[in-house]
Scaffold this motif. Structure first.
Motif, PDB file in Angstrom:
ATOM      1  N   ARG A  32      46.040   0.186   5.255  1.00  0.00           N
ATOM      2  CA  ARG A  32      44.602  -0.130   4.434  1.00  0.00           C
ATOM      3  C   ARG A  32      45.100  -0.565   3.116  1.00  0.00           C
ATOM      4  NH1 ARG A  32      42.992  -0.422   8.875  1.00  0.00           N
ATOM      5  NH2 ARG A  32      41.139   0.976   9.422  1.00  0.00           N
ATOM      6  N   TYR A  33      44.244  -1.463   2.545  1.00  0.00           N
ATOM      7  CA  TYR A  33      44.553  -2.016   1.154  1.00  0.00           C
ATOM      8  C   TYR A  33      43.883  -0.907   0.238  1.00  0.00           C
ATOM      9  CZ  TYR A  33      45.886  -6.457   3.003  1.00  0.00           C
ATOM     10  OH  TYR A  33      46.321  -7.512   3.580  1.00  0.00           O
ATOM     11  N   THR A  34      44.736  -0.450  -0.785  1.00  0.00           N
ATOM     12  CA  THR A  34      44.092   0.206  -1.783  1.00  0.00           C
ATOM     13  C   THR A  34      43.509  -0.429  -2.863  1.00  0.00           C
ATOM     14  OG1 THR A  34      46.323   0.470  -3.120  1.00  0.00           O
ATOM     15  CG2 THR A  34      45.901   1.782  -1.344  1.00  0.00           C
ATOM     16  N   PRO A  35      42.923   0.077  -3.961  1.00  0.00           N
ATOM     17  CA  PRO A  35      42.446  -0.730  -5.195  1.00  0.00           C
ATOM     18  C   PRO A  35      43.572  -1.435  -5.819  1.00  0.00           C
ATOM     19  CG  PRO A  35      41.373   1.409  -5.145  1.00  0.00           C
ATOM     20  CD  PRO A  35      42.401   1.438  -4.116  1.00  0.00           C
ATOM     21  N   ALA A  36      44.702  -0.969  -6.006  1.00  0.00           N
ATOM     22  CA  ALA A  36      45.987  -1.505  -6.459  1.00  0.00           C
ATOM     23  C   ALA A  36      46.367  -2.711  -5.862  1.00  0.00           C
ATOM     24  CB  ALA A  36      47.233  -0.632  -6.819  1.00  0.00           C
ATOM     25  N   ASP A  37      46.368  -2.662  -4.586  1.00  0.00           N
ATOM     26  CA  ASP A  37      46.520  -3.604  -3.549  1.00  0.00           C
ATOM     27  C   ASP A  37      45.604  -4.912  -3.849  1.00  0.00           C
ATOM     28  OD1 ASP A  37      48.590  -2.458  -2.442  1.00  0.00           O
ATOM     29  OD2 ASP A  37      47.542  -1.575  -1.079  1.00  0.00           O
ATOM     30  N   LEU A  38      44.089  -4.516  -3.929  1.00  0.00           N
ATOM     31  CA  LEU A  38      43.426  -5.471  -4.186  1.00  0.00           C
ATOM     32  C   LEU A  38      43.491  -6.403  -5.483  1.00  0.00           C
ATOM     33  CD1 LEU A  38      39.935  -3.767  -2.952  1.00  0.00           C
ATOM     34  CD2 LEU A  38      41.213  -5.549  -2.008  1.00  0.00           C
ATOM     35  N   ALA A  39      43.948  -5.495  -6.504  1.00  0.00           N
ATOM     36  CA  ALA A  39      44.046  -6.290  -8.005  1.00  0.00           C
ATOM     37  C   ALA A  39      45.191  -7.015  -7.549  1.00  0.00           C
ATOM     38  CB  ALA A  39      44.328  -4.926  -8.867  1.00  0.00           C
ATOM     39  N   ARG A  40      46.163  -6.665  -7.049  1.00  0.00           N
ATOM     40  CA  ARG A  40      47.519  -7.536  -7.030  1.00  0.00           C
ATOM     41  C   ARG A  40      47.055  -8.964  -6.457  1.00  0.00           C
ATOM     42  NH1 ARG A  40      50.070  -2.568  -5.864  1.00  0.00           N
ATOM     43  NH2 ARG A  40      50.906  -1.747  -7.639  1.00  0.00           N
ATOM     44  N   LEU A  41      46.258  -8.911  -5.160  1.00  0.00           N
ATOM     45  CA  LEU A  41      45.919  -9.817  -4.478  1.00  0.00           C
ATOM     46  C   LEU A  41      44.874 -10.762  -5.235  1.00  0.00           C
ATOM     47  CD1 LEU A  41      45.127  -8.203  -0.996  1.00  0.00           C
ATOM     48  CD2 LEU A  41      46.974  -9.908  -1.421  1.00  0.00           C
ATOM     49  N   GLU A  42      44.284 -10.269  -6.134  1.00  0.00           N
ATOM     50  CA  GLU A  42      43.255 -10.903  -6.696  1.00  0.00           C
ATOM     51  C   GLU A  42      44.152 -11.868  -7.804  1.00  0.00           C
ATOM     52  OE1 GLU A  42      40.197 -12.817  -8.611  1.00  0.00           O
ATOM     53  OE2 GLU A  42      40.291 -11.986  -6.651  1.00  0.00           O
ATOM     54  N   VAL A  43      45.214 -11.373  -8.458  1.00  0.00           N
ATOM     55  CA  VAL A  43      46.167 -12.010  -9.223  1.00  0.00           C
ATOM     56  C   VAL A  43      46.904 -13.244  -8.544  1.00  0.00           C
ATOM     57  CG1 VAL A  43      48.489 -11.846 -10.724  1.00  0.00           C
ATOM     58  CG2 VAL A  43      46.581 -10.074 -10.743  1.00  0.00           C
ATOM     59  N   MET A  44      47.183 -12.996  -7.222  1.00  0.00           N
ATOM     60  CA  MET A  44      47.862 -13.937  -6.446  1.00  0.00           C
ATOM     61  C   MET A  44      46.806 -14.955  -6.328  1.00  0.00           C
ATOM     62  SD  MET A  44      49.938 -13.735  -2.928  1.00  0.00           S
ATOM     63  CE  MET A  44      50.880 -14.906  -2.232  1.00  0.00           C
ATOM     64  N   ARG A  45      45.873 -14.705  -5.582  1.00  0.00           N
ATOM     65  CA  ARG A  45      44.687 -15.854  -5.382  1.00  0.00           C
ATOM     66  C   ARG A  45      44.491 -16.702  -6.702  1.00  0.00           C
ATOM     67  NH1 ARG A  45      39.487 -16.548  -5.863  1.00  0.00           N
ATOM     68  NH2 ARG A  45      39.248 -14.629  -7.246  1.00  0.00           N
ATOM     69  N   ARG A  46      44.411 -15.897  -7.855  1.00  0.00           N
ATOM     70  CA  ARG A  46      44.153 -16.722  -9.156  1.00  0.00           C
ATOM     71  C   ARG A  46      45.258 -17.585  -9.484  1.00  0.00           C
ATOM     72  NH1 ARG A  46      40.969 -12.880 -13.677  1.00  0.00           N
ATOM     73  NH2 ARG A  46      39.246 -12.154 -12.137  1.00  0.00           N
ATOM     74  N   ILE A  61      47.471 -19.000  -7.280  1.00  0.00           N
ATOM     75  CA  ILE A  61      47.551 -20.071  -6.652  1.00  0.00           C
ATOM     76  C   ILE A  61      46.556 -21.146  -6.716  1.00  0.00           C
ATOM     77  CG2 ILE A  61      47.046 -20.720  -3.915  1.00  0.00           C
ATOM     78  CD1 ILE A  61      48.439 -18.344  -3.249  1.00  0.00           C
ATOM     79  N   LEU A  62      45.199 -20.882  -7.043  1.00  0.00           N
ATOM     80  CA  LEU A  62      44.257 -21.808  -7.335  1.00  0.00           C
ATOM     81  C   LEU A  62      44.480 -22.400  -8.644  1.00  0.00           C
ATOM     82  CD1 LEU A  62      40.903 -19.675  -6.703  1.00  0.00           C
ATOM     83  CD2 LEU A  62      41.953 -21.618  -5.397  1.00  0.00           C
ATOM     84  N   ALA A  63      45.353 -21.650  -9.509  1.00  0.00           N
ATOM     85  CA  ALA A  63      45.830 -22.540 -10.707  1.00  0.00           C
ATOM     86  C   ALA A  63      46.938 -23.496 -10.726  1.00  0.00           C
ATOM     87  CB  ALA A  63      45.927 -21.362 -11.795  1.00  0.00           C
ATOM     88  N   GLY A  64      47.464 -23.505  -9.365  1.00  0.00           N
ATOM     89  CA  GLY A  64      48.553 -24.492  -9.098  1.00  0.00           C
ATOM     90  C   GLY A  64      50.054 -23.671  -8.866  1.00  0.00           C
ATOM     91  N   ALA A  65      50.090 -22.276  -8.924  1.00  0.00           N
ATOM     92  CA  ALA A  65      51.246 -21.910  -8.674  1.00  0.00           C
ATOM     93  C   ALA A  65      51.683 -21.792  -6.997  1.00  0.00           C
ATOM     94  CB  ALA A  65      51.243 -20.283  -9.027  1.00  0.00           C
ATOM     95  N   PRO A  66      52.845 -21.815  -6.752  1.00  0.00           N
ATOM     96  CA  PRO A  66      53.325 -22.021  -5.312  1.00  0.00           C
ATOM     97  C   PRO A  66      53.246 -20.592  -4.965  1.00  0.00           C
ATOM     98  CG  PRO A  66      54.847 -23.084  -6.685  1.00  0.00           C
ATOM     99  CD  PRO A  66      54.099 -22.512  -7.635  1.00  0.00           C
ATOM    100  N   PRO A  67      52.806 -20.256  -3.428  1.00  0.00           N
ATOM    101  CA  PRO A  67      52.508 -19.017  -3.221  1.00  0.00           C
ATOM    102  C   PRO A  67      53.729 -17.750  -3.254  1.00  0.00           C
ATOM    103  CG  PRO A  67      51.661 -20.409  -1.656  1.00  0.00           C
ATOM    104  CD  PRO A  67      52.178 -21.088  -2.705  1.00  0.00           C
TER     105      PRO A  67
END
Length: 312
Positions: A48-62, A64-70
């Motif tokens: 299961r995803y914890t709140p910390a996992d969600l925070a990291r995923l949100e950073v990654m998503r932002r 990527i949308l800004a142009g960084a390779p995954p």
């Protein structure tokens, strides 16, 4: 409140996908490839995803949308302590923001990749159309559409966008490169399409930045998946009519700028039998307002995978 312990229930992949606006398959890929996955456990032992996992995923998503390779986005996200804000999203100017990222550059030495990017960039700065065409065609033949897009075209397009943001110039270079890329993408040989309905690809109403749509069309053709690309500035009514005429298995709609990213009209897409798979992509969309029936893809490879998976 503290983080859940390893035995406390967190969120499953489906719930996280809906919360972040990405496909569940994308989350599984990020977990498998980059190690940015769930760290908690349910009472039944399921991950299961914890709140910390969600925070990291949100950073990654932002990122990527800004142009960084995954891969780079994942490394940055994994280094962000829980509770800290995500890095600010990078912006270019106008339509010069990153068109569409992919899953990473070709598997080659960094020096070779850098040399090819610099070679195309020099040709663009000199407005040498012949050299630009040769470099793009070579990359498409050597690497295929997705890898050429990720490893060569996106870095050069991003570089042009940064120069435009800094100087206000380079518009003519971006236009010439876009025309060269469009011609080269149109030359990509298509595999014999399988039996099945086509995917319908379009830009949002008034969205004129259509290069990512044409890249997706070429990548689908290369994969043997039928597609119909309508291009830039497709009014909602025209897309509805095209759905009725073509009978696609899926529709993909691109928005590059915030001015074209109001998704309310997507809720009125015609209902078909079997149901139409609706996908959106691009940094322009107001993603929290996307209808629940519309998925969101962040990479070219992910869009190809989603559209080929539903083509039968």
């Amino acid at each position: 409140m503290g983080e859940p312990t390893a035995r406390e229930a967190g969120l499953g992949v489906g719930a996280v996908a809906r919360r972040l606006g990405v496909a569940a398959s994308t989350l599984r890929t990020w977990d498998r490839r980059y190690g940015i996955g769930p760290s908690g456990r349910s009472p039944g032992g399921h991950r299961r995803y914890t709140p910390a996992d969600l925070a990291r995923l949100e950073v990654m998503r932002r990122l990527i949308l800004a142009g960084a390779p995954p891969g780079e986005a994942a490394r940055t996200a994994l280094g962000v302590p829980p509770g800290e804000p995500a890095p600010p999203r990078a912006h270019g100017a106008g339509g010069h923001r990153l068109p569409l990222t992919g899953t990473g550059a070709p598997a080659e030495r960094d020096g070779e990749r850098t040399a090819r990017v610099r070679g195309l960039a020099r040709a663009v700065m000199a407005m040498d159309e012949g050299a630009m065409s040769a470099a793009v065609r070579s990359a498409l033949r050597r690497d295929g559409v997705v890898r050429a897009w990720d490893g060569l075209l996106v870095p050069v397009l991003v570089g042009i966008g940064r120069k435009h943001a800094a100087t206000g110039g380079c518009v003519e270079m971006e236009h010439l490169l876009s025309e060269v890329v469009l011609r080269c993408l149109a030359e990509v040989p298509a595999r014999r399409p399988p039996d099945g309905r086509a995917a319908l690809l379009a830009c949002a109403p008034d969205e004129q930045h259509s290069l990512p749509v044409h890249a997706l069309a070429a990548a689908l053709a290369e994969a043997g998946a039928p597609a119909v690309a309508l291009g830039a500035r497709v009014p909602a009514g025209a897309l509805y009519a095209a759905i009725d005429r073509v009978g696609p298995h899926a529709v993909f709609v691109w928005s590059q700028t915030g001015a074209t990213g109001d998704p309310a009209w997507l809720a009125d897409l015609p209902r078909t039998r079997p149901p139409l798979r609706a996908l959106a992509g691009g940094p322009g969309w107001a993603r929290p307002r996307l209808p629940r029936t519309v998925g969101f893809v962040t990479t070219l490879a992910e869009a190809v995978a989603e559209l080929t998976a539903t083509s039968h």
